[in-house]
Write an enzyme that holds these catalytic residues in place. Structure first.
Site, PDB file in Angstrom:
ATOM      1  N   ASP A  15       2.389  -0.821   7.884  1.00 57.97           N
ATOM      2  CA  ASP A  15       2.430   0.263   6.898  1.00 57.97           C
ATOM      3  C   ASP A  15       1.425   1.339   7.313  1.00 57.97           C
ATOM      4  OD1 ASP A  15       2.943   0.372   3.420  1.00 57.97           O
ATOM      5  OD2 ASP A  15       1.742   1.827   4.509  1.00 57.97           O
ATOM      6  N   ASP A 111       7.515   4.877   6.307  1.00 56.85           N
ATOM      7  CA  ASP A 111       6.223   4.494   6.904  1.00 56.85           C
ATOM      8  C   ASP A 111       5.975   2.998   6.933  1.00 56.85           C
ATOM      9  OD1 ASP A 111       5.293   3.827   4.274  1.00 56.85           O
ATOM     10  OD2 ASP A 111       3.278   4.465   4.854  1.00 56.85           O
ATOM     11  N   GLU A 112       7.005   2.219   6.676  1.00 58.13           N
ATOM     12  CA  GLU A 112       6.770   0.794   6.475  1.00 58.13           C
ATOM     13  C   GLU A 112       7.928  -0.022   7.035  1.00 58.13           C
ATOM     14  OE1 GLU A 112       6.275  -1.802   2.419  1.00 58.13           O
ATOM     15  OE2 GLU A 112       6.502   0.349   2.272  1.00 58.13           O
TER      16      GLU A 112
HETATM   17  P1  TTP Z   1       2.740   4.365   0.815  1.00 57.68           P
HETATM   18  O1  TTP Z   1       2.763   3.535   2.056  1.00 57.68           O
HETATM   19  O2  TTP Z   1       2.870   3.676  -0.500  1.00 57.68           O
HETATM   20  O3  TTP Z   1       1.382   5.187   0.743  1.00 57.68           O
HETATM   21  P2  TTP Z   1       0.568   5.888   1.899  1.00 57.68           P
HETATM   22  O4  TTP Z   1       1.116   5.596   3.248  1.00 57.68           O
HETATM   23  O5  TTP Z   1       0.454   7.344   1.578  1.00 57.68           O
HETATM   24  O6  TTP Z   1      -0.868   5.254   1.726  1.00 57.68           O
HETATM   25  P3  TTP Z   1      -1.353   3.756   2.065  1.00 57.68           P
HETATM   26  O7  TTP Z   1      -0.165   3.024   2.622  1.00 57.68           O
HETATM   27  O8  TTP Z   1      -2.446   3.937   3.061  1.00 57.68           O
HETATM   28  O9  TTP Z   1      -1.840   3.202   0.782  1.00 57.68           O
HETATM   29  O10 TTP Z   1       3.867   5.458   0.879  1.00 57.68           O
HETATM   30  C1  TTP Z   1       4.240   6.103   2.084  1.00 57.68           C
HETATM   31  C2  TTP Z   1       4.587   7.551   1.837  1.00 57.68           C
HETATM   32  O11 TTP Z   1       5.629   7.636   0.868  1.00 57.68           O
HETATM   33  C3  TTP Z   1       3.449   8.369   1.287  1.00 57.68           C
HETATM   34  O12 TTP Z   1       2.611   8.895   2.313  1.00 57.68           O
HETATM   35  C4  TTP Z   1       4.142   9.434   0.492  1.00 57.68           C
HETATM   36  C5  TTP Z   1       5.429   8.778   0.033  1.00 57.68           C
HETATM   37  N1  TTP Z   1       5.323   8.397  -1.403  1.00 57.68           N
HETATM   38  C6  TTP Z   1       5.776   9.282  -2.366  1.00 57.68           C
HETATM   39  O13 TTP Z   1       6.278  10.353  -2.060  1.00 57.68           O
HETATM   40  N2  TTP Z   1       5.657   8.925  -3.687  1.00 57.68           N
HETATM   41  C7  TTP Z   1       5.098   7.737  -4.096  1.00 57.68           C
HETATM   42  O14 TTP Z   1       4.989   7.461  -5.305  1.00 57.68           O
HETATM   43  C8  TTP Z   1       4.644   6.817  -3.071  1.00 57.68           C
HETATM   44  C9  TTP Z   1       4.024   5.500  -3.460  1.00 57.68           C
HETATM   45  C10 TTP Z   1       4.777   7.198  -1.752  1.00 57.68           C
HETATM   46 MG    MG Z   2       1.583   3.640   3.791  1.00 60.74          MG
END
Ligand code: TTP
Ligand code: MG
Length: 358
Positions: A15, A111-112
């Site tokens: 992730d 991203d995952e």
């Molecule tokens: P995440 O992997 O949940 O968050 P992140 O990568 O920004 O942070 P981290 O993993 O380090 O905690 O989500 C990935 C992307 O998805 C995030 O950069 C933006 C998007 N996203 C949204 O647009 N709305 C949301 O509610 C969430 C959770 C994520």
């Molecule tokens: Mg993330």
């Protein structure tokens, strides 16, 4: 419980850290090290935080929070609009890196992803080493950081990737799983949302250890079908395979309006526009759906959906518009104000035509 003769799978969950924000900081060095919010701007209505840089998170800013609240928490925060095309491209590049090691890749979002590296292409053998190499490649080639969790199943790998975030790497091997699950708070269990967590806590179940004391029958009695899953997961058993290229089951278009709509005519106009958008996306992806779902969110944020299925797919843009408008008419009441409308098509015609998520 873990028998030495068993061969374990090797699963990695990767992730990206503060994904959108990190890409923006990389591409705009003047934003590096600053509290950054990617999402809707605070002056606009309905602006929400997509994500925030770790610097902004120190102020309590989180995904899905309103931009207005984010600004209150951190007045010096910098707000930028998302650039989805760039994130998609980065996502593709990350997947190219994964592909050096395995083709068993299941993306969960841009991203995952889960990777099954039980057998890896270069023959490295150690999942932990592979995770380390992937993180290094992402850092060196894309100037971004990722966190990785390594274990023998998807559930534990996913939780592990979150443990040392950002830039984390965590391995939870078979002998550590039971103890790990016992100390895990119930809200961290797969499929346990806020409501279920509250219910569990009301029953005096706060951790895996307490959950484990319930029999499978008791869990099913209290939590329905999910109880069976909880029973297994709390024992570290999760046999769900890594499924490459998950096919999407529906395709949608929706819009939140700059002001709430009160008249049926205005809503119908918007539905015609949404029908065009969703029809365009279906065509592009060579899909035809037999079920149409209309989503309506009212000014008080209450949300309803209505759907209708047909023996034949809804192929014409006009048909999609007409069905959506019929569903709307059935729910319409004078005086209701609508802030969002959405149309989605599902029940796709044949499996071979299913939309690839990426
Ligand atoms: P995440 O992997 O949940 O968050 P992140 O990568 O920004 O942070 P981290 O993993 O380090 O905690 O989500 C990935 C992307 O998805 C995030 O950069 C933006 C998007 N996203 C949204 O647009 N709305 C949301 O509610 C969430 C959770 C994520
Ligand atoms: Mg993330």
């Amino acid at each position: 419980m873990f028998n030495t003769s068993v061969t374990y799978r090797k699963i990695i969950h990767i992730d990206m850290d503060a994904f959108y924000a990190s890409v923006e900081q990389r591409d705009h060095p003047e934003l590096a090290g600053k509290p950054l919010v990617v999402g809707g701007l605070p002056e606009g209505r309905g602006g929400v935080v997509a994500t925030a840089s770790y610097e902004a998170r120190k102020f309590g800013i989180r995904s899905a929070m309103s931009s207005k609240q984010a600004l209150q928490l951190c007045p010096q925060a910098i707000f930028v609009r998302p650039r989805f095309e760039v994130y998609k491209e980065v996502s593709r590049q990350i997947r190219e890196i994964f592909r050096r090691y395995t083709d068993l890749i299941e993306p969960l979002s841009l991203d995952e992803a889960y990777l099954d590296v039980t057998e890896d292409k270069p023959g490295i053998g150690s999942a932990l080493e592979i995770a380390r190499q992937i993180k290094d490649a992402i850092q060196e080639e894309l100037q971004l950081t990722a966190s990785a969790g390594v274990s023998v199943n998807k559930f534990v790998a996913k939780i592990a990737s979150d443990i040392n975030k950002p830039n984390g790497l965590k391995f939870i091997g078979p002998s550590a799983i039971e103890a790990f699950m016992e100390q895990l708070p119930v809200e961290k269990f797969h499929g346990v949302g806020k409501v279920t967590a509250a219910k569990m806590k009301g029953m005096g179940l706060f951790t895996g250890e307490e959950l484990k004391k319930l029999s499978e029958a008791e869990l099913i009695r209290h939590f329905g079908k999910a109880g069976r899953f909880y029973y297994r997961i709390v024992r570290g058993i999760d046999e769900r395979p890594v499924q490459p290229q998950r096919a999407a089951k529906s395709l949608a278009a929706e819009d939140t309006f700059p002001y709430d709509l009160g008249s049926l005519a205005d809503m119908e106009t918007e539905l015609d526009k949404l029908a065009q958008v969703v029809h365009g996306r279906l065509t592009k992806n060579n899909l035809q759906g037999r079920t149409l779902t209309l989503k309506i969110k009212y000014s008080d944020f209450k949300q309803i959906t209505r759907n209708r299925s047909y023996p034949e797919p809804l192929t014409a843009v006009e048909t999609i518009g007409v069905v959506a408008k019929e569903l709307l008419a059935l729910t319409f009441e004078e005086g209701q104000r609508v802030r969002l409308l959405g149309i989605s098509l599902s029940n796709f015609d044949s499996a071979k035509d299913q939309l690839r998520l990426f």
